[in-house]
Design a protein around this motif. Sequence first.
Motif, mmCIF file in Angstrom:
data_model
loop_
_atom_site.group_PDB
_atom_site.id
_atom_site.type_symbol
_atom_site.label_atom_id
_atom_site.label_comp_id
_atom_site.label_asym_id
_atom_site.label_seq_id
_atom_site.Cartn_x
_atom_site.Cartn_y
_atom_site.Cartn_z
ATOM 1 N N LEU A 273 0.829 -1.200 0.000
ATOM 2 C CA LEU A 273 0.000 0.000 0.000
ATOM 3 C C LEU A 273 0.868 1.256 0.000
ATOM 4 C CD1 LEU A 273 -2.540 -1.058 2.796
ATOM 5 C CD2 LEU A 273 -2.819 -1.279 0.314
ATOM 6 N N PRO A 274 0.883 2.019 -1.088
ATOM 7 C CA PRO A 274 1.574 3.316 -1.059
ATOM 8 C C PRO A 274 0.845 4.261 -0.112
ATOM 9 C CG PRO A 274 1.045 2.622 -3.313
ATOM 10 C CD PRO A 274 0.272 1.744 -2.389
ATOM 11 N N LEU A 275 1.603 5.070 0.628
ATOM 12 C CA LEU A 275 0.985 6.002 1.568
ATOM 13 C C LEU A 275 1.315 7.432 1.171
ATOM 14 C CD1 LEU A 275 0.539 5.766 5.344
ATOM 15 C CD2 LEU A 275 1.701 7.790 4.459
ATOM 16 N N MET A 276 0.272 8.244 1.073
ATOM 17 C CA MET A 276 0.433 9.673 0.840
ATOM 18 C C MET A 276 -0.143 10.413 2.045
ATOM 19 S SD MET A 276 1.963 10.073 -2.048
ATOM 20 C CE MET A 276 1.654 11.802 -2.420
ATOM 21 N N LEU A 277 0.638 11.314 2.605
ATOM 22 C CA LEU A 277 0.210 12.028 3.801
ATOM 23 C C LEU A 277 -0.986 12.927 3.521
ATOM 24 C CD1 LEU A 277 0.575 12.993 6.730
ATOM 25 C CD2 LEU A 277 2.227 14.677 5.879
ATOM 26 N N ILE A 278 -2.004 12.795 4.383
ATOM 27 C CA ILE A 278 -3.148 13.705 4.379
ATOM 28 C C ILE A 278 -3.113 14.445 5.719
ATOM 29 C CG2 ILE A 278 -5.650 13.929 4.227
ATOM 30 C CD1 ILE A 278 -5.648 11.220 2.744
ATOM 31 N N PRO A 279 -2.527 15.639 5.765
ATOM 32 C CA PRO A 279 -2.327 16.313 7.054
ATOM 33 C C PRO A 279 -3.632 16.799 7.663
ATOM 34 C CG PRO A 279 -1.675 17.756 5.252
ATOM 35 C CD PRO A 279 -2.004 16.436 4.631
ATOM 36 N N LYS A 280 -3.742 16.619 8.970
ATOM 37 C CA LYS A 280 -4.911 17.087 9.705
ATOM 38 C C LYS A 280 -4.448 17.774 10.987
ATOM 39 C CE LYS A 280 -8.036 13.466 8.024
ATOM 40 N NZ LYS A 280 -8.942 12.345 8.411
ATOM 41 N N GLY A 281 -4.977 18.969 11.222
ATOM 42 C CA GLY A 281 -4.585 19.730 12.389
ATOM 43 C C GLY A 281 -4.850 19.001 13.692
ATOM 44 N N GLU A 282 -5.976 18.255 13.763
ATOM 45 C CA GLU A 282 -6.288 17.565 15.018
ATOM 46 C C GLU A 282 -5.275 16.470 15.328
ATOM 47 O OE1 GLU A 282 -9.492 15.906 12.059
ATOM 48 O OE2 GLU A 282 -8.329 17.750 12.327
ATOM 49 N N ASN A 283 -4.727 15.837 14.270
ATOM 50 C CA ASN A 283 -3.706 14.813 14.498
ATOM 51 C C ASN A 283 -2.394 15.444 14.961
ATOM 52 O OD1 ASN A 283 -5.506 12.837 13.731
ATOM 53 N ND2 ASN A 283 -4.772 12.732 11.629
ATOM 54 N N LEU A 284 -2.057 16.603 14.405
ATOM 55 C CA LEU A 284 -0.852 17.298 14.852
ATOM 56 C C LEU A 284 -1.001 17.716 16.313
ATOM 57 C CD1 LEU A 284 1.914 18.507 14.296
ATOM 58 C CD2 LEU A 284 0.792 20.512 13.299
ATOM 59 N N ASN A 285 -2.174 18.200 16.675
ATOM 60 C CA ASN A 285 -2.435 18.587 18.061
ATOM 61 C C ASN A 285 -2.314 17.377 18.995
ATOM 62 O OD1 ASN A 285 -3.349 20.730 19.964
ATOM 63 N ND2 ASN A 285 -5.084 19.336 20.237
ATOM 64 N N TYR A 286 -2.815 16.232 18.539
ATOM 65 C CA TYR A 286 -2.719 14.997 19.318
ATOM 66 C C TYR A 286 -1.252 14.638 19.570
ATOM 67 C CZ TYR A 286 -3.051 9.993 20.367
ATOM 68 O OH TYR A 286 -2.918 8.750 20.942
ATOM 69 N N LEU A 287 -0.416 14.744 18.546
ATOM 70 C CA LEU A 287 0.999 14.410 18.694
ATOM 71 C C LEU A 287 1.710 15.389 19.631
ATOM 72 C CD1 LEU A 287 1.944 13.433 15.020
ATOM 73 C CD2 LEU A 287 1.429 11.910 16.939
ATOM 74 N N VAL A 288 1.391 16.669 19.502
ATOM 75 C CA VAL A 288 1.991 17.668 20.399
ATOM 76 C C VAL A 288 1.648 17.334 21.847
ATOM 77 C CG1 VAL A 288 1.923 20.099 21.114
ATOM 78 C CG2 VAL A 288 2.098 19.508 18.683
ATOM 79 N N ASN A 289 0.419 16.919 22.089
ATOM 80 C CA ASN A 289 0.016 16.566 23.455
ATOM 81 C C ASN A 289 0.746 15.322 23.957
ATOM 82 O OD1 ASN A 289 -1.760 18.677 24.132
ATOM 83 N ND2 ASN A 289 -3.434 17.731 22.978
ATOM 84 N N LEU A 290 1.026 14.374 23.061
ATOM 85 C CA LEU A 290 1.809 13.200 23.458
ATOM 86 C C LEU A 290 3.206 13.617 23.911
ATOM 87 C CD1 LEU A 290 1.004 10.414 20.815
ATOM 88 C CD2 LEU A 290 0.139 10.605 23.161
ATOM 89 N N VAL A 291 3.798 14.573 23.194
ATOM 90 C CA VAL A 291 5.113 15.072 23.597
ATOM 91 C C VAL A 291 5.009 15.746 24.962
ATOM 92 C CG1 VAL A 291 7.014 16.623 23.011
ATOM 93 C CG2 VAL A 291 5.872 15.329 21.200
ATOM 94 N N LYS A 292 3.976 16.546 25.143
ATOM 95 C CA LYS A 292 3.763 17.238 26.419
ATOM 96 C C LYS A 292 3.643 16.239 27.569
ATOM 97 C CE LYS A 292 0.368 20.215 28.759
ATOM 98 N NZ LYS A 292 -0.957 20.884 28.609
ATOM 99 N N GLU A 293 2.987 15.113 27.306
ATOM 100 C CA GLU A 293 2.758 14.104 28.342
ATOM 101 C C GLU A 293 3.953 13.166 28.533
ATOM 102 O OE1 GLU A 293 -0.742 12.192 26.876
ATOM 103 O OE2 GLU A 293 -2.003 13.963 27.158
ATOM 104 N N GLY A 294 5.007 13.352 27.725
ATOM 105 C CA GLY A 294 6.185 12.504 27.841
ATOM 106 C C GLY A 294 6.041 11.137 27.200
ATOM 107 N N LYS A 295 5.023 10.963 26.348
ATOM 108 C CA LYS A 295 4.774 9.676 25.697
ATOM 109 C C LYS A 295 5.404 9.578 24.311
ATOM 110 C CE LYS A 295 0.384 9.033 28.139
ATOM 111 N NZ LYS A 295 -1.093 8.900 27.985
ATOM 112 N N LEU A 296 5.902 10.695 23.808
ATOM 113 C CA LEU A 296 6.525 10.737 22.484
ATOM 114 C C LEU A 296 7.634 11.772 22.538
ATOM 115 C CD1 LEU A 296 6.225 9.830 19.430
ATOM 116 C CD2 LEU A 296 4.834 11.886 19.105
ATOM 117 N N LYS A 297 8.738 11.475 21.893
ATOM 118 C CA LYS A 297 9.826 12.445 21.867
ATOM 119 C C LYS A 297 10.432 12.527 20.482
ATOM 120 C CE LYS A 297 13.651 9.410 23.311
ATOM 121 N NZ LYS A 297 14.723 9.214 24.308
#
Length: 329
Positions: A273-297
Amino acid sequence: MATQLMNAVQYSGYGGGPDGLQQVKVPVPTPKEDEVLLKVEATSLNPVDWKLQNGLLRPFLPRNFPHIPASDVAGEVTEVGSKVENFKAGDKVVAMGNVLKGGGLAEFAVTKESWTVARPPQLSAAEVVGLSIAGLTAHQAVTQAAGIKLDGSGNKANILITAASGGVGHYAVQLAKLGNAHVTATCGTRNIQLVKSLGADEVLDYNTPDGASLRSPSGQKYDAVIHCAMGIPWSIFEPNLSPNGMVIDLTPGPSALVSFALKKITFCKKQLLPLMLIPKGENLNYLVNLVKEGKLKTVIDSKYALAKARDAWAKSIDGHATGKIIVEP
């Protein structure tokens, strides 16, 4: 009123590599009604940036020359368009700019409000700027393509992540582990301990025979492969896949697209399956919150001043960066 100028890096035609980049002074962009203007604090490079310079989508992109490359930006809002409702001057944000237009290698950049999210004050620009393309790509591959639920509520999947110490790969390892997947990862010798520290259950050195064959040390068959590397044929993946396994190809070339079509036509259970990024602001916000919570770096390979953008460009082209390459004006 005199036009305000800013420092920027641009190229004036296809090819040229790092030597094709020019340090220039250009007018500060003006945000459209749905855009915000940022004073850039950090920009993250992605392979697509220099691939466009090489002519990946010639003659369609870049749309115009000269072109200021890069679209991952983080900084402080200095001005907003007339229809922007969620941001004001002084807000700290991270954003994905328009890949078609670039603009990130500069002191100021414009981004759409819908692709811009607030940055918690305790997070630096460099910690989150890589989330925009690499983080979102990893998130889409793990959650949508591979179907992993990041709250761990789904069935436990066996996942292979190639080039796991790179920009997309190092995020994908962490996200897949959040989803309770069993993760096998490939990387070079020097990054094995790093990838283990990110949570990988098994790490293959791609310089060894087992690494080249992608065989799991514990005999796992992969339900999904998040393929962030280049140059691995379907014949290597196929015997390592579970009966309904899939290869999610983040950098599909012509042969991969042919394989994708053939698998569909023949109703093969194992899919590419080729993957092409479909950017979504809510997903970016989710990732930022993971970094804030120390779950992603974000693993930062290196930082460069805007004046040293050629060196950053060369590092990205070299293809052996560990994590993200950051440019700071």
